[in-house]
Design an enzyme around this catalytic site. Structure first.
Site, PDB file in Angstrom:
ATOM      1  N   ARG A  56       0.891  -1.380  -0.225  1.00 51.74           N
ATOM      2  CA  ARG A  56      -0.035  -0.021  -0.003  1.00 51.74           C
ATOM      3  C   ARG A  56       0.765   1.198  -0.042  1.00 51.74           C
ATOM      4  O   ARG A  56       0.541   2.104  -0.588  1.00 51.74           O
ATOM      5  CB  ARG A  56      -0.984   0.073   1.016  1.00 51.74           C
ATOM      6  CG  ARG A  56      -1.821   0.974   1.221  1.00 51.74           C
ATOM      7  CD  ARG A  56      -2.955   0.946   2.567  1.00 51.74           C
ATOM      8  NE  ARG A  56      -4.066   1.733   2.222  1.00 51.74           N
ATOM      9  CZ  ARG A  56      -4.310   2.667   3.341  1.00 51.74           C
ATOM     10  NH1 ARG A  56      -3.640   2.541   4.275  1.00 51.74           N
ATOM     11  NH2 ARG A  56      -5.214   3.414   3.213  1.00 51.74           N
ATOM     12  N   HIS A  60       0.314   4.655  -2.283  1.00 53.39           N
ATOM     13  CA  HIS A  60       0.017   5.902  -1.782  1.00 53.39           C
ATOM     14  C   HIS A  60       1.197   6.861  -2.184  1.00 53.39           C
ATOM     15  O   HIS A  60       1.088   8.142  -2.140  1.00 53.39           O
ATOM     16  CB  HIS A  60      -0.339   5.758  -0.135  1.00 53.39           C
ATOM     17  CG  HIS A  60      -1.646   5.508  -0.033  1.00 53.39           C
ATOM     18  ND1 HIS A  60      -2.144   5.742   1.242  1.00 53.39           N
ATOM     19  CD2 HIS A  60      -2.527   4.643  -0.620  1.00 53.39           C
ATOM     20  CE1 HIS A  60      -3.316   5.269   1.312  1.00 53.39           C
ATOM     21  NE2 HIS A  60      -3.698   4.674   0.045  1.00 53.39           N
ATOM     22  N   VAL A  64       0.538  10.300  -5.691  1.00 58.48           N
ATOM     23  CA  VAL A  64       0.745  11.806  -5.079  1.00 58.48           C
ATOM     24  C   VAL A  64       2.145  12.338  -5.688  1.00 58.48           C
ATOM     25  O   VAL A  64       3.255  11.771  -5.324  1.00 58.48           O
ATOM     26  CB  VAL A  64       0.663  11.823  -3.746  1.00 58.48           C
ATOM     27  CG1 VAL A  64       0.675  13.179  -3.258  1.00 58.48           C
ATOM     28  CG2 VAL A  64      -0.416  11.288  -2.880  1.00 58.48           C
ATOM     29  N   GLY A  66       3.484  11.296  -8.260  1.00 58.67           N
ATOM     30  CA  GLY A  66       4.568  10.139  -9.012  1.00 58.67           C
ATOM     31  C   GLY A  66       5.245   9.446  -7.926  1.00 58.67           C
ATOM     32  O   GLY A  66       5.185   9.848  -6.461  1.00 58.67           O
ATOM     33  N   ASP A  68       7.962   9.148  -5.851  1.00 56.38           N
ATOM     34  CA  ASP A  68       9.154   9.900  -5.354  1.00 56.38           C
ATOM     35  C   ASP A  68       9.421   9.694  -3.929  1.00 56.38           C
ATOM     36  O   ASP A  68      10.170  10.634  -3.482  1.00 56.38           O
ATOM     37  CB  ASP A  68       8.784  11.228  -5.857  1.00 56.38           C
ATOM     38  CG  ASP A  68       7.949  11.929  -5.116  1.00 56.38           C
ATOM     39  OD1 ASP A  68       7.112  11.305  -4.412  1.00 56.38           O
ATOM     40  OD2 ASP A  68       7.747  13.299  -5.166  1.00 56.38           O
ATOM     41  N   SER A  70       7.703  10.560  -1.556  1.00 56.24           N
ATOM     42  CA  SER A  70       7.215  11.867  -0.835  1.00 56.24           C
ATOM     43  C   SER A  70       6.420  11.232   0.307  1.00 56.24           C
ATOM     44  O   SER A  70       6.611  11.987   1.306  1.00 56.24           O
ATOM     45  CB  SER A  70       6.555  12.859  -1.746  1.00 56.24           C
ATOM     46  OG  SER A  70       5.406  12.236  -2.385  1.00 56.24           O
ATOM     47  N   ASN A  85      -3.757   8.498   5.094  1.00 56.59           N
ATOM     48  CA  ASN A  85      -2.535   7.879   5.739  1.00 56.59           C
ATOM     49  C   ASN A  85      -2.451   7.912   7.276  1.00 56.59           C
ATOM     50  O   ASN A  85      -1.926   7.087   7.661  1.00 56.59           O
ATOM     51  CB  ASN A  85      -1.134   8.700   5.335  1.00 56.59           C
ATOM     52  CG  ASN A  85      -1.047   8.585   3.743  1.00 56.59           C
ATOM     53  OD1 ASN A  85      -1.650   7.290   3.144  1.00 56.59           O
ATOM     54  ND2 ASN A  85      -0.825   9.363   2.992  1.00 56.59           N
ATOM     55  N   HIS A 183      -6.472  -5.893  -2.586  1.00 60.08           N
ATOM     56  CA  HIS A 183      -7.171  -6.051  -1.375  1.00 60.08           C
ATOM     57  C   HIS A 183      -7.435  -7.396  -1.039  1.00 60.08           C
ATOM     58  O   HIS A 183      -8.253  -7.870  -0.080  1.00 60.08           O
ATOM     59  CB  HIS A 183      -8.571  -5.266  -1.412  1.00 60.08           C
ATOM     60  CG  HIS A 183      -8.321  -3.705  -1.327  1.00 60.08           C
ATOM     61  ND1 HIS A 183      -9.374  -2.745  -1.475  1.00 60.08           N
ATOM     62  CD2 HIS A 183      -7.258  -3.000  -1.171  1.00 60.08           C
ATOM     63  CE1 HIS A 183      -8.830  -1.796  -1.191  1.00 60.08           C
ATOM     64  NE2 HIS A 183      -7.410  -1.722  -0.880  1.00 60.08           N
ATOM     65  N   THR A 184      -6.748  -8.354  -1.791  1.00 63.12           N
ATOM     66  CA  THR A 184      -6.767  -9.567  -1.550  1.00 63.12           C
ATOM     67  C   THR A 184      -5.890  -9.904  -0.245  1.00 63.12           C
ATOM     68  O   THR A 184      -5.885 -11.183   0.430  1.00 63.12           O
ATOM     69  CB  THR A 184      -6.245 -10.576  -2.551  1.00 63.12           C
ATOM     70  OG1 THR A 184      -6.145 -11.829  -2.167  1.00 63.12           O
ATOM     71  CG2 THR A 184      -4.631 -10.188  -3.199  1.00 63.12           C
ATOM     72  N   ASP A 235      -9.966  -9.399   2.376  1.00 66.50           N
ATOM     73  CA  ASP A 235     -10.576 -10.556   1.880  1.00 66.50           C
ATOM     74  C   ASP A 235     -10.840 -11.601   3.028  1.00 66.50           C
ATOM     75  O   ASP A 235     -10.000 -12.083   3.849  1.00 66.50           O
ATOM     76  CB  ASP A 235      -9.325 -11.247   1.134  1.00 66.50           C
ATOM     77  CG  ASP A 235      -9.580 -12.676   0.804  1.00 66.50           C
ATOM     78  OD1 ASP A 235     -10.640 -13.207   0.972  1.00 66.50           O
ATOM     79  OD2 ASP A 235      -8.781 -13.025  -0.140  1.00 66.50           O
ATOM     80  N   SER A 238      -9.042 -15.557   2.641  1.00 68.94           N
ATOM     81  CA  SER A 238      -7.943 -15.685   2.928  1.00 68.94           C
ATOM     82  C   SER A 238      -6.920 -14.325   2.859  1.00 68.94           C
ATOM     83  O   SER A 238      -6.605 -13.992   2.029  1.00 68.94           O
ATOM     84  CB  SER A 238      -7.374 -16.538   1.706  1.00 68.94           C
ATOM     85  OG  SER A 238      -7.606 -15.677   0.345  1.00 68.94           O
ATOM     86  N   ASP A 243      -4.195 -14.319  -3.781  1.00 64.33           N
ATOM     87  CA  ASP A 243      -4.728 -14.998  -4.858  1.00 64.33           C
ATOM     88  C   ASP A 243      -5.977 -14.065  -5.274  1.00 64.33           C
ATOM     89  O   ASP A 243      -6.167 -12.973  -5.035  1.00 64.33           O
ATOM     90  CB  ASP A 243      -5.407 -16.306  -4.013  1.00 64.33           C
ATOM     91  CG  ASP A 243      -6.260 -15.901  -3.077  1.00 64.33           C
ATOM     92  OD1 ASP A 243      -6.781 -14.652  -2.907  1.00 64.33           O
ATOM     93  OD2 ASP A 243      -6.667 -16.831  -2.264  1.00 64.33           O
TER      94      ASP A 243
END
Ligand code: HEM
Length: 320
Positions: A56, A60, A64, A66, A68, A70, A85, A183-184, A235, A238, A243
């Site tokens: 994640r 994130h 924002v 690109g 980089d 940040s 965040n 989000h698995t 999920d 699992s 998956d």
């Protein structure tokens, strides 16, 4: 003339995309990939969820200004304090550990933005998902953008808002669905979906797209009087395995976030995302292929290269 313009545009795209390369550090930091893999493996051994958290962070970061790094900058005016965040993005200490390990084998060479990209790839692989060659050569930004981070896709956004936010960074509808498949793995706090569990009088299920048989367990995990910081698996079946179960869940009304379920259940989904969800739910190989493609595209959002930005020594602060 039209043909010429199109060909020139395509050539420009190739030039822009080819600034990153898989072997960028092959001479300057030959052990980079094995050092990052080792540290991600160590972190996941301590806490399996860390794979999700590291994946994640890269998302994130890239959305924002690109990819980089940040997001990693400390300070109350930084991206860490933006609503999506705050009390949510995690794994910063692991990135510090990886960066320190990388610095001790090759100093001042590898950017924090590239470390995020490699750690995301390794997290997917070590969770049972696909792998790919990470393109490298990003440099680190000099400024954070808190208001940009406040505009990250929200679990309360409509599908057209989500599609629009992905389009801004050059990602299409297939990318929206494929990347949502992240989000698995991982968890979500109750505050981000408990509005789906009860109607205004506190009973029943206002969100008809949520499988009602899932509601009792979600209500138990998210009691009405709690602070909203309890967590449940994104999920439900699992949570630690990368998956295609997430898509099976969506087909069965078992997406946790409204922004997940909308990919299958909203009116707009009918002629945009629904058929892709169905495809991925029955064909994990197609999901894996599209996910890899989309991760490489996301990792290529406006990278700083050449003389732009810097190679941060400490991922939390710009060099002095
Ligand atoms: C489509 C738009 C998206 C929305 C609205 C969204 C929203 C969210 C929310 C609300 C959470 C829970 C945060 C919390 O509990 O504090 C979450 C977790 C997560 N998201 Fe997304 N997300 C989106 C796309 C993505 C993408 C593109 C990726 C990566 C490629 C991703 C990876 C993850 C992961 C792995 C977690 C679990 C993190 C953990 O357990 O620490 N998400 N997301």
């Amino acid at each position: 003339m039209k043909k010429f313009v199109i060909i020139t545009f395509l050539m420009l795209c190739v030039v822009v995309r080819s600034q990153l390369s898989a072997d960028f550090y092959s001479k300057s930091c030959p052990n980079l990939l094995s050092v990052v893999r080792r540290e991600v493996r160590n972190a996941i051994k301590l806490e399996m969820r860390m794979a999700a958290s590291l994946l994640r962070l890269h998302f994130h970061d890239c959305f924002v200004d690109g990819c980089d790094a940040s997001l990693l900058l400390d300070g109350s005016d930084g991206e860490k304090f933006a609503a999506p965040n705050l009390n949510s993005a995690r794994g910063f200490e692991v990135i510090d550990t990886i960066k320190n390990a990388v610095e001790s084998s090759c100093s001042n060479v590898v950017s924090c933005a590239d470390i995020l990209a490699i750690a995301a790839r390794d997290s997917v692989l070590l969770s049972g998902g696909p792998t790919w060659k990470v393109l490298l050569g990003r440099r680190d930004g000099l400024v954070a953008n808190q208001s940009g981070a406040n505009n990250l896709p929200s679990p309360f956004d409509s599908l057209d808002a989500i599609i629009a936010k992905f389009a801004v960074v050059g990602l299409n509808i297939t990318d929206v669905v494929a990347l949502s498949g992240a989000h698995t793995i991982g968890l979500a706090r109750c505050a981000l979906f408990s509005n789906r569990l009860t109607n205004f009088s506190g009973t029943g299920a206002p969100d008809s797209t949520l499988d009602s048989s899932l509601i009792p367990s979600l209500q138990a995990a998210c009691p009405a009087n709690s602070d909203g910081n309890n967590t449940v698996a994104l999920d439900v079946k699992s949570r630690d395995l990368f998956d295609n179960q997430y898509f099976v869940n969506l087909v069965n009304g078992r997406g946790i976030l409204q922004s997940d379920q909308t990919l299958f259940s909203s009116d707009l989904a009918l002629n945009t995302t629904k058929s892709i969800v169905q495809l991925y739910s029955s064909n994990p190989a197609v999901f894996f292929g599209d996910f890899v493609n989309a991760m490489i595209k996301m990792g290529d959002v406006r990278p700083l290269t050449g003389l732009d930005g810097e190679i941060r020594k400490n991922c939390r602060v710009v060099n002095s």
